[in-house]
Design an enzyme around this catalytic site. Structure first.
Site, PDB file in Angstrom:
ATOM      1  N   HIS A 102       0.843  -1.203   0.000  1.00 35.34           N
ATOM      2  CA  HIS A 102       0.000   0.000   0.000  1.00 35.34           C
ATOM      3  C   HIS A 102       0.871   1.244   0.000  1.00 35.34           C
ATOM      4  O   HIS A 102       1.974   1.249   0.538  1.00 35.34           O
ATOM      5  CB  HIS A 102      -0.953   0.021   1.200  1.00 35.34           C
ATOM      6  CG  HIS A 102      -0.277  -0.212   2.514  1.00 35.34           C
ATOM      7  ND1 HIS A 102       0.100  -1.462   2.941  1.00 35.34           N
ATOM      8  CD2 HIS A 102       0.095   0.648   3.494  1.00 35.34           C
ATOM      9  CE1 HIS A 102       0.669  -1.372   4.133  1.00 35.34           C
ATOM     10  NE2 HIS A 102       0.697  -0.097   4.492  1.00 35.34           N
ATOM     11  N   HIS A 104       0.769   5.121   1.300  1.00 37.90           N
ATOM     12  CA  HIS A 104       0.090   6.114   2.121  1.00 37.90           C
ATOM     13  C   HIS A 104       0.116   7.442   1.364  1.00 37.90           C
ATOM     14  O   HIS A 104       1.183   7.875   0.918  1.00 37.90           O
ATOM     15  CB  HIS A 104       0.820   6.339   3.438  1.00 37.90           C
ATOM     16  CG  HIS A 104       0.857   5.148   4.348  1.00 37.90           C
ATOM     17  ND1 HIS A 104       0.004   5.013   5.414  1.00 37.90           N
ATOM     18  CD2 HIS A 104       1.648   4.048   4.354  1.00 37.90           C
ATOM     19  CE1 HIS A 104       0.271   3.884   6.053  1.00 37.90           C
ATOM     20  NE2 HIS A 104       1.269   3.277   5.431  1.00 37.90           N
TER      21      HIS A 104
HETATM   22  P1  AMP Z   1       1.649   0.224   7.448  1.00 42.14           P
HETATM   23  O1  AMP Z   1       1.949   0.343   8.917  1.00 42.14           O
HETATM   24  O2  AMP Z   1       2.534   1.070   6.572  1.00 42.14           O
HETATM   25  O3  AMP Z   1       1.629  -1.225   7.021  1.00 42.14           O
HETATM   26  O4  AMP Z   1       0.209   0.832   7.260  1.00 42.14           O
HETATM   27  C1  AMP Z   1      -0.966   0.103   7.461  1.00 42.14           C
HETATM   28  C2  AMP Z   1      -2.075   1.101   7.613  1.00 42.14           C
HETATM   29  O5  AMP Z   1      -3.302   0.432   7.474  1.00 42.14           O
HETATM   30  C3  AMP Z   1      -2.104   1.810   8.978  1.00 42.14           C
HETATM   31  O6  AMP Z   1      -1.946   3.212   8.789  1.00 42.14           O
HETATM   32  C4  AMP Z   1      -3.471   1.457   9.523  1.00 42.14           C
HETATM   33  O7  AMP Z   1      -4.069   2.517  10.201  1.00 42.14           O
HETATM   34  C5  AMP Z   1      -4.239   1.095   8.267  1.00 42.14           C
HETATM   35  N1  AMP Z   1      -5.369   0.202   8.476  1.00 42.14           N
HETATM   36  C6  AMP Z   1      -5.365  -0.984   9.128  1.00 42.14           C
HETATM   37  N2  AMP Z   1      -6.586  -1.538   9.108  1.00 42.14           N
HETATM   38  C7  AMP Z   1      -7.377  -0.684   8.405  1.00 42.14           C
HETATM   39  C8  AMP Z   1      -8.757  -0.677   8.034  1.00 42.14           C
HETATM   40  N3  AMP Z   1      -9.583  -1.678   8.373  1.00 42.14           N
HETATM   41  N4  AMP Z   1      -9.231   0.363   7.308  1.00 42.14           N
HETATM   42  C9  AMP Z   1      -8.418   1.375   6.975  1.00 42.14           C
HETATM   43  N5  AMP Z   1      -7.121   1.441   7.297  1.00 42.14           N
HETATM   44  C10 AMP Z   1      -6.604   0.422   8.008  1.00 42.14           C
END
Ligand code: AMP
Length: 140
Positions: A102, A104
């Site tokens: 993903h 950001h």
């Molecule tokens: P990372 O730490 O770079 O892997 O980012 C993962 C992101 O996914 C974090 O910023 C979380 O807040 C986000 N996240 C996890 N679960 C969900 C969800 N159900 N809906 C939206 N964002 C999510």
């Protein structure tokens, strides 16, 4: 399509878990991050499950980057942030917590003190060159 039944983003892609869906095309999805680091924090993901930058095919990282660009342009017009970072984590050491690639899209406020800002300091030329040689050798 490549999917992982235990992956939270795969469940969002399939519609099993709700999200604030901003944009969707045949290969990608963009939705609001549920734990926003700043207002307007969005995630752009490929619909297929690929763990990280090493695994994802070139065409899908390109498609995800295009979606992130589209979101960044919209967020910039809609929210007028002081800036926007595109951030992407690979592995626990980089604070990756969801192992579905993903990007950001992270609007910034001046002096918001997010830990992202490491504050540039001049590097040691020998150390820079040593890393340069190692990475270059892998590129061939
Ligand atoms: P990372 O730490 O770079 O892997 O980012 C993962 C992101 O996914 C974090 O910023 C979380 O807040 C986000 N996240 C996890 N679960 C969900 C969800 N159900 N809906 C939206 N964002 C999510």
């Amino acid at each position: 399509m490549r999917t992982d039944p235990d992956c939270i983003f795969c469940k969002i892609v399939s519609g099993d878990i709700p999200c604030f869906k901003l944009f969707e095309d045949s290969h990608t999805l963009a939705f609001m991050d549920i734990n926003p680091a700043n207002p307007g924090h969005v995630l752009a993901v490929p619909k297929e499950h690929w763990e990280d930058v090493y695994a994802i095919p070139d065409s899908l990282i390109a498609a995800t980057a295009q979606t992130a660009k589209r979101i960044a342009e919209a967020a910039n017009k809609a929210l007028h942030p002081d800036g926007i970072n595109l951030v992407q984590a690979n592995g626990p050491g980089a604070a990756q917590s969801v192992f579905h690639f993903h990007l950001h899209v992270l609007p910034r406020v001046k002096d918001d003190a997010l830990k992202l800002n490491w504050g540039p300091k001049p590097g040691d030329i020998g150390d820079i060159e040593a890393s340069f040689e190692k990475i270059k050798a892998q590129l061939g």
